[in-house]
Write a protein that holds these residues in place. Structure first.
Motif, mmCIF file in Angstrom:
data_model
loop_
_atom_site.group_PDB
_atom_site.id
_atom_site.type_symbol
_atom_site.label_atom_id
_atom_site.label_comp_id
_atom_site.label_asym_id
_atom_site.label_seq_id
_atom_site.Cartn_x
_atom_site.Cartn_y
_atom_site.Cartn_z
ATOM 1 N N TYR A 157 0.834 -1.209 0.000
ATOM 2 C CA TYR A 157 0.000 0.000 0.000
ATOM 3 C C TYR A 157 0.863 1.252 0.000
ATOM 4 O O TYR A 157 0.495 2.283 0.561
ATOM 5 C CB TYR A 157 -0.919 0.002 1.221
ATOM 6 C CG TYR A 157 -1.762 -1.238 1.346
ATOM 7 C CD1 TYR A 157 -2.763 -1.533 0.424
ATOM 8 C CD2 TYR A 157 -1.556 -2.132 2.396
ATOM 9 C CE1 TYR A 157 -3.533 -2.674 0.541
ATOM 10 C CE2 TYR A 157 -2.326 -3.278 2.521
ATOM 11 C CZ TYR A 157 -3.307 -3.548 1.588
ATOM 12 O OH TYR A 157 -4.067 -4.682 1.706
ATOM 13 N N LYS A 235 -8.930 -2.537 -1.021
ATOM 14 C CA LYS A 235 -8.157 -2.849 0.175
ATOM 15 C C LYS A 235 -7.263 -1.679 0.554
ATOM 16 O O LYS A 235 -6.637 -1.049 -0.290
ATOM 17 C CB LYS A 235 -7.297 -4.090 -0.060
ATOM 18 C CG LYS A 235 -8.095 -5.376 -0.239
ATOM 19 C CD LYS A 235 -7.175 -6.561 -0.464
ATOM 20 C CE LYS A 235 -7.967 -7.840 -0.658
ATOM 21 N NZ LYS A 235 -7.075 -9.012 -0.913
ATOM 22 N N ASN A 239 -5.881 -3.574 7.417
ATOM 23 C CA ASN A 239 -7.045 -4.436 7.166
ATOM 24 C C ASN A 239 -8.341 -3.674 6.949
ATOM 25 O O ASN A 239 -9.426 -4.195 7.190
ATOM 26 C CB ASN A 239 -7.222 -5.434 8.321
ATOM 27 C CG ASN A 239 -6.080 -6.426 8.400
ATOM 28 O OD1 ASN A 239 -5.608 -6.928 7.377
ATOM 29 N ND2 ASN A 239 -5.609 -6.697 9.614
ATOM 30 N N ASN A 241 -11.108 -1.763 4.487
ATOM 31 C CA ASN A 241 -11.642 -1.823 3.128
ATOM 32 C C ASN A 241 -12.587 -0.652 2.928
ATOM 33 O O ASN A 241 -13.380 -0.326 3.816
ATOM 34 C CB ASN A 241 -12.395 -3.126 2.887
ATOM 35 C CG ASN A 241 -11.467 -4.334 2.853
ATOM 36 O OD1 ASN A 241 -10.577 -4.404 2.021
ATOM 37 N ND2 ASN A 241 -11.664 -5.265 3.764
#
Length: 273
Positions: A157, A235, A239, A241
């Motif tokens: 990310y 995502k 964790n 979303n």
């Protein structure tokens, strides 16, 4: 100054197994990426950046046969691999492209690198294009700063951590309206994506082409599986979303805070904004 392109790729994909090795138009997906990056005037070297797991060494022969570099590093940390490559090459700028973005456009890539240098930016991206068409230009100094606080299991990310105009000097290229399709995806992650990819190559009928060719093709015959649905999830780190529309809102807010560079339609001429 040296700009090194890092193709971040592994062979452990689940939804579309070994997708970077899948072939279309007589070339594997990662080889099509290499072909496009070789068209860029501002890239000094190209690396396939993968992990040290045995199955990922299948990428080494591809690197050798296409006269690009190969680096196997951390299995979990993309940022470690990229900083290792920067140290090997003495690079001050890295281009990050993920292995599922077969249609990364060389024209936009060159424009981003040029403006990254002229603006002395930390981070440069293009917004409002389909997912899978653009890449990221990152200064090694900015990447080293991120390294101090990014969790190693979240380096996939990296965009979320770097595209923060409050912390970094961020450039954003804004394409002409005729190019903007921010709800499209041209990345390859699912069997449906692969069917769309094969159809594009079949209809265009040549090995190397640009984003405008895909737009022209869609004008004649609408391509399948292009649109993200607002109900789809994106995502995020920790964790989390986000629904696609919420993700787009977050990105739009970051664009508003960044240094924006307008891309004009005629000949991809550029104008500061």
């Amino acid at each position: 100054m040296a700009c090194v392109a890092c193709i971040i790729a592994r062979t452990n994909s689940v939804r579309l197994p070994k997708k970077v090795l899948k072939e279309v138009f007589n070339r594997s997906m990662i080889e099509h990426q290499i072909d496009r990056l070789k068209l860029c005037k501002h890239i000094d070297k190209i690396y396939i950046c993968t992990s040290t797991t045995n199955e990922d060494y299948a990428l080494k022969s591809i690197a050798e046969s296409n006269a690009v570099e190969f680096y196997a590093g951390s299995e979990d940390s993309i940022i470690d691999r990229m900083l290792d490559v920067a140290a090997i090459e003495g690079a001050d700028t890295l281009l990050r492209i993920t292995g599922d973005n077969i249609f990364t456009d060389s024209v936009y890539t060159d424009m981003m690198i040029g403006h990254h240098y002229s603006q002395n930016a930390d981070y440069t991206r293009t917004e409002f294009l389909p997912l899978g068409v653009t890449s990221e230009i990152i200064s090694v100094n900015a990447l080293a700063r991120v390294y101090e606080f990014i969790p190693r299991n979240e380096t996939q990310y990296l965009m979320v951590y770097l595209f923060q105009p409050q912390l970094f000097a961020c450039n954003v290229l804004i394409p002409p309206l005729t190019h903007q399709h921010k709800d499209w995806s041209l990345t390859v992650d699912t069997p449906e994506d692969w069917e769309r990819t094969k159809l594009i190559f079949d209809k265009v009928g040549k090995q190397t082409f640009c984003y405008e060719d895909i737009l022209s093709l869609d004008d004649v015959s609408h391509l399948p599986y292009l649109n993200y649905k607002n109900s789809e999830m994106v995502k995020m780190p920790a964790n989390l979303n986000l629904y696609f529309d919420s993700f787009r809102l977050e990105m739009d807010n970051r664009v508003n805070d960044a240094n924006k560079i307008e891309v004009l339609r005629n000949g991809f001429e550029i104008e500061g904004k």
